[in-house]
Design a protein around this motif. Structure first.
Motif, PDB file in Angstrom:
ATOM      1  N   ASN A  94      72.208  14.625  39.434  1.00  0.00           N
ATOM      2  CA  ASN A  94      73.513  14.329  38.861  1.00  0.00           C
ATOM      3  C   ASN A  94      73.680  12.836  38.586  1.00  0.00           C
ATOM      4  N   TRP A  95      74.646  12.532  37.753  1.00  0.00           N
ATOM      5  CA  TRP A  95      74.988  11.147  37.477  1.00  0.00           C
ATOM      6  C   TRP A  95      75.371  10.447  38.789  1.00  0.00           C
ATOM      7  N   PRO A  96      74.885   9.197  39.041  1.00  0.00           N
ATOM      8  CA  PRO A  96      75.060   8.600  40.356  1.00  0.00           C
ATOM      9  C   PRO A  96      76.264   7.687  40.553  1.00  0.00           C
ATOM     10  N   HIS A  97      76.829   7.114  39.496  1.00  0.00           N
ATOM     11  CA  HIS A  97      77.854   6.077  39.662  1.00  0.00           C
ATOM     12  C   HIS A  97      79.264   6.636  39.494  1.00  0.00           C
ATOM     13  N   GLU A 128      89.664   7.749  26.222  1.00  0.00           N
ATOM     14  CA  GLU A 128      89.318   6.870  27.342  1.00  0.00           C
ATOM     15  C   GLU A 128      89.807   7.529  28.629  1.00  0.00           C
ATOM     16  N   LEU A 129      88.920   7.598  29.595  1.00  0.00           N
ATOM     17  CA  LEU A 129      89.188   8.260  30.865  1.00  0.00           C
ATOM     18  C   LEU A 129      88.836   7.302  31.992  1.00  0.00           C
ATOM     19  N   GLY A 130      89.765   7.100  32.887  1.00  0.00           N
ATOM     20  CA  GLY A 130      89.550   6.150  33.974  1.00  0.00           C
ATOM     21  C   GLY A 130      89.889   6.740  35.314  1.00  0.00           C
ATOM     22  N   LEU A 131      90.938   6.240  35.946  1.00  0.00           N
ATOM     23  CA  LEU A 131      91.367   6.722  37.259  1.00  0.00           C
ATOM     24  C   LEU A 131      92.127   8.032  37.120  1.00  0.00           C
ATOM     25  N   ALA A 140      83.868  10.832  39.026  1.00  0.00           N
ATOM     26  CA  ALA A 140      83.540  11.695  40.167  1.00  0.00           C
ATOM     27  C   ALA A 140      83.176  13.096  39.701  1.00  0.00           C
ATOM     28  N   ASN A 141      83.731  13.534  38.569  1.00  0.00           N
ATOM     29  CA  ASN A 141      83.358  14.839  38.017  1.00  0.00           C
ATOM     30  C   ASN A 141      81.892  14.866  37.614  1.00  0.00           C
ATOM     31  N   LEU A 142      81.410  13.767  37.031  1.00  0.00           N
ATOM     32  CA  LEU A 142      80.010  13.687  36.613  1.00  0.00           C
ATOM     33  C   LEU A 142      79.091  13.645  37.828  1.00  0.00           C
ATOM     34  N   VAL A 143      79.509  12.923  38.871  1.00  0.00           N
ATOM     35  CA  VAL A 143      78.729  12.870  40.108  1.00  0.00           C
ATOM     36  C   VAL A 143      78.597  14.266  40.706  1.00  0.00           C
TER      37      VAL A 143
END
Length: 303
Positions: A94-97, A128-131, A140-143
């Motif tokens: 998964n994406w780590p950051h 644009e998607l942030g907090l 966090a969804n990508l993680v």
């Protein structure tokens, strides 16, 4: 004990990544491993999983040494695009950051996007998607292995477009030049009969859209909540959300709502593509990043 060990010793982590595949209205298109064999794809291939560093770097356009892809995917106004960001040299994890925004831009190709040189392209922002909460980012969804979800504007003019998905990883952006840029470009041919297009003050070039010292890129207080994050670059184009002009749009450097034109809503019928062959990257994490992703790596530490 696991967190204590994590902070004292180097660990094997999936430090960087790339776009492994995209799903457009239910059809999945695979990407190529960075620096590996080039197969037909709609995703422009990058040379490495490493981030682009510096706001003046030419690779800020479509990723590190990105090359044109051979194919173009069909899409339509309001098409749902699921973008699977993956971690590791071969995309096996998964994406780590999990600290920073993900934004999406588009530019119209002057010819087929499979042969379009985007070095001087003018890009407009569509989301644009942030907090999502006071201390949890959309990333966090990508993680967790979920895709980034973006919607093609419902009134966009037909034609060939590049869709640019960009993660700005901010775990080291407490110092000027520390931000890590991960741009990726997807080649699309969009149908329909729309008339929507950006205005002149809503476009910019890469490099050129950002500076290393602006808010949203240099973030010295990123770990000191409450976080008031400012998205870098131009505003989301007015036509994207139905406004007839850009008069009411937030200007560059002005905080605007976190979810401007798309929200996380993965398709219930879609599932992530099969992992690519196993291979790990190795990196000693910055302590601030360790604090935010140690929960993700805990199973590795106990293995």
């Amino acid at each position: 004990m696991a967190s204590f060990l994590f902070l004292l010793f180097p660990v094997s982590v999936l430090a960087h990544g790339f776009v492994g595949s995209v799903t457009i209205d239910g059809t999945t298109y695979e990407g190529n491993i960075p620096g590996g064999t080039t197969n037909p794809s709609v995703i422009r291939q990058v040379s490495t999983i490493d981030p682009v560093k510096g706001a003046t770097n030419p690779s800020l356009n479509c990723g590190m040494n990105a090359t044109e892809a051979s194919d173009v995917a069909n899409a339509n106004p309001s098409s749902q695009i699921l973008i699977y960001w993956v971690g590791g040299s071969t995309g096996d994890s998964n994406w780590p950051h999990n600290v920073g925004p993900i934004m999406h831009y588009m530019t119209k190709c002057s010819s087929s996007c499979s042969s379009y040189d985007s070095a001087n392209a003018e890009w407009f922002k569509i989301s644009e998607l942030g907090l999502e909460t006071s201390d949890t980012w959309y990333l966090a969804n990508l993680v967790a292995g979920k895709p980034a979800n973006v919607t093609i504007p419902s009134n966009i003019q037909p034609g060939d477009y590049l869709l640019r998905s960009e993660i700005i990883s901010l775990q080291l952006a407490t110092s000027v030049g520390g931000a890590e840029f991960y741009p990726a470009c997807i080649q699309l041919s969009i149908g329909g009969s729309g008339t929507g297009a950006p205005q002149g003050n809503e476009v910019c070039q890469f490099p050129g859209c950002y500076t290393d010292t602006e808010a949203g890129i240099y973030t010295p207080n990123i770990y000191n909540p409450p976080i008031n994050y400012t998205f870098p670059g131009p505003p989301v184009a007015a036509f994207v959300d139905g406004r007839s002009d850009s008069g009411s749009s937030s200007g560059p450097g002005t905080p605007i709502p976190t979810n401007t034109s798309s929200v996380y809503a993965p398709s219930s019928t879609s599932s992530p593509p099969s992992p690519m062959p196993h291979q790990l990257s190795h990196l000693r994490l910055h302590p601030q990043e360790a604090r935010h992703v140690s929960w993700f790596l805990a199973p590795t530490l106990h293995a």
